[in-house]
Design a protein around this motif. Structure first.
Motif, PDB file in Angstrom:
ATOM      1  N   ILE A  18       0.947  -1.099  -0.044  1.00  0.00           N
ATOM      2  CA  ILE A  18      -0.293   0.085   0.145  1.00  0.00           C
ATOM      3  C   ILE A  18       0.945   1.164  -0.016  1.00  0.00           C
ATOM      4  CG2 ILE A  18      -1.529   1.329   1.172  1.00  0.00           C
ATOM      5  CD1 ILE A  18      -2.901  -1.404   2.162  1.00  0.00           C
ATOM      6  N   LYS A  19       1.882   1.243   0.962  1.00  0.00           N
ATOM      7  CA  LYS A  19       2.679   2.498   1.074  1.00  0.00           C
ATOM      8  C   LYS A  19       3.834   2.592  -0.085  1.00  0.00           C
ATOM      9  CE  LYS A  19       5.213   5.423   4.328  1.00  0.00           C
ATOM     10  NZ  LYS A  19       5.180   6.208   3.544  1.00  0.00           N
ATOM     11  N   HIS A  20       4.538   1.555  -0.431  1.00  0.00           N
ATOM     12  CA  HIS A  20       5.570   1.841  -1.221  1.00  0.00           C
ATOM     13  C   HIS A  20       5.624   1.325  -2.773  1.00  0.00           C
ATOM     14  CE1 HIS A  20       7.979   2.604   2.293  1.00  0.00           C
ATOM     15  NE2 HIS A  20       7.664   1.746   2.729  1.00  0.00           N
ATOM     16  N   VAL A  21       4.503   0.452  -2.865  1.00  0.00           N
ATOM     17  CA  VAL A  21       4.208  -0.221  -4.342  1.00  0.00           C
ATOM     18  C   VAL A  21       3.134   0.842  -4.844  1.00  0.00           C
ATOM     19  CG1 VAL A  21       3.670  -2.157  -5.788  1.00  0.00           C
ATOM     20  CG2 VAL A  21       5.056  -2.331  -3.817  1.00  0.00           C
ATOM     21  N   LEU A  22       2.088   0.797  -4.580  1.00  0.00           N
ATOM     22  CA  LEU A  22       0.956   1.553  -4.943  1.00  0.00           C
ATOM     23  C   LEU A  22       1.103   3.067  -4.587  1.00  0.00           C
ATOM     24  CD1 LEU A  22      -2.243  -0.562  -3.720  1.00  0.00           C
ATOM     25  CD2 LEU A  22      -1.007  -0.401  -5.852  1.00  0.00           C
ATOM     26  N   GLY A  23       1.987   3.458  -3.830  1.00  0.00           N
ATOM     27  CA  GLY A  23       2.377   4.975  -3.685  1.00  0.00           C
ATOM     28  C   GLY A  23       1.473   5.408  -2.939  1.00  0.00           C
ATOM     29  N   ILE A  24       0.448   5.141  -2.356  1.00  0.00           N
ATOM     30  CA  ILE A  24      -0.657   5.709  -1.408  1.00  0.00           C
ATOM     31  C   ILE A  24       0.119   6.347  -0.441  1.00  0.00           C
ATOM     32  CG2 ILE A  24      -2.729   5.625  -0.083  1.00  0.00           C
ATOM     33  CD1 ILE A  24      -3.476   3.096  -1.805  1.00  0.00           C
ATOM     34  N   THR A  25      -0.343   7.795  -0.106  1.00  0.00           N
ATOM     35  CA  THR A  25       0.297   8.519   0.695  1.00  0.00           C
ATOM     36  C   THR A  25      -0.246   8.070   2.182  1.00  0.00           C
ATOM     37  OG1 THR A  25       0.556  10.491  -0.699  1.00  0.00           O
ATOM     38  CG2 THR A  25       0.610  10.808   1.575  1.00  0.00           C
ATOM     39  N   VAL A  26       0.332   7.643   3.066  1.00  0.00           N
ATOM     40  CA  VAL A  26      -0.058   7.172   4.419  1.00  0.00           C
ATOM     41  C   VAL A  26       0.468   8.291   5.439  1.00  0.00           C
ATOM     42  CG1 VAL A  26      -0.210   5.350   6.144  1.00  0.00           C
ATOM     43  CG2 VAL A  26      -0.088   4.851   3.536  1.00  0.00           C
ATOM     44  N   ASN A  27      -0.317   9.016   6.158  1.00  0.00           N
ATOM     45  CA  ASN A  27       0.148   9.858   7.171  1.00  0.00           C
ATOM     46  C   ASN A  27       0.669   9.236   8.516  1.00  0.00           C
ATOM     47  OD1 ASN A  27      -0.463  12.168   5.561  1.00  0.00           O
ATOM     48  ND2 ASN A  27      -2.203  11.986   5.879  1.00  0.00           N
TER      49      ASN A  27
END
Length: 154
Positions: A15-24
């Protein structure tokens, strides 16, 4: 459960590194993935261990009901009344809420309630599975002892 935790960590990484979704709040995302995984594993384990083949059907039915009533894609108000009534009863509702809070980076009463509900689901289903399994095993041992005793006396 160990496999579920490994999958949860992998999912959070994707979710964080492959899809590049910004996770706060990345730590909260990893925690949420692990908690959600353990909660659902405990439900599925109960279904499979104690309901047999019917448990597979029950687990699949539960998944379908949760997907349609958790308000993950559309607001719950746009769903039929049946699903609106299921909404607060389904663990996936709280999973979606927890993921939203992790992505936005806030820990508030919504996240706290979601954690409490999911942890409770995990604990309750794990304990029920353990107690029913212990009871079933005790009955098998008792039956085997009775059979052995009957064989010896005969």
């Amino acid at each position: 459960m160990l496999l579920g935790l490994m999958q949860a960590v992998l999912l959070a990484f994707v979710i964080k590194h492959v899809l590049g979704i910004t996770v706060n709040n990345p730590a909260m995302l990893y925690f949420a993935c692990c908690l959600v995984s353990l909660s659902f594993i405990s439900i599925i384990q109960f279904c499979l261990v104690h309901l047999g083949d019917a448990g597979k059907f029950v687990a699949l039915l539960l998944l379908i009901l949760q997907l349609t009533s958790c308000a993950g894609t559309f607001p719950v108000e746009t769903t039929p009344t049946f699903f609106q009534k299921l909404y607060p009863l389904m663990p996936m509702t709280y999973s979606v809420q927890l993921f939203k809070e992790a992505i936005s980076g806030t820990w508030n009463s919504i996240a706290t309630k979601a954690v409490i509900v999911l942890a409770s689901v995990m604990i309750v289903f794990t304990l029920i599975t353990m107690f029913l399994s212990a009871y079933r095993d005790r009955q098998k041992i008792k039956k085997a002892l009775n059979t052995a005793t009957d064989t010896i006396t005969a």
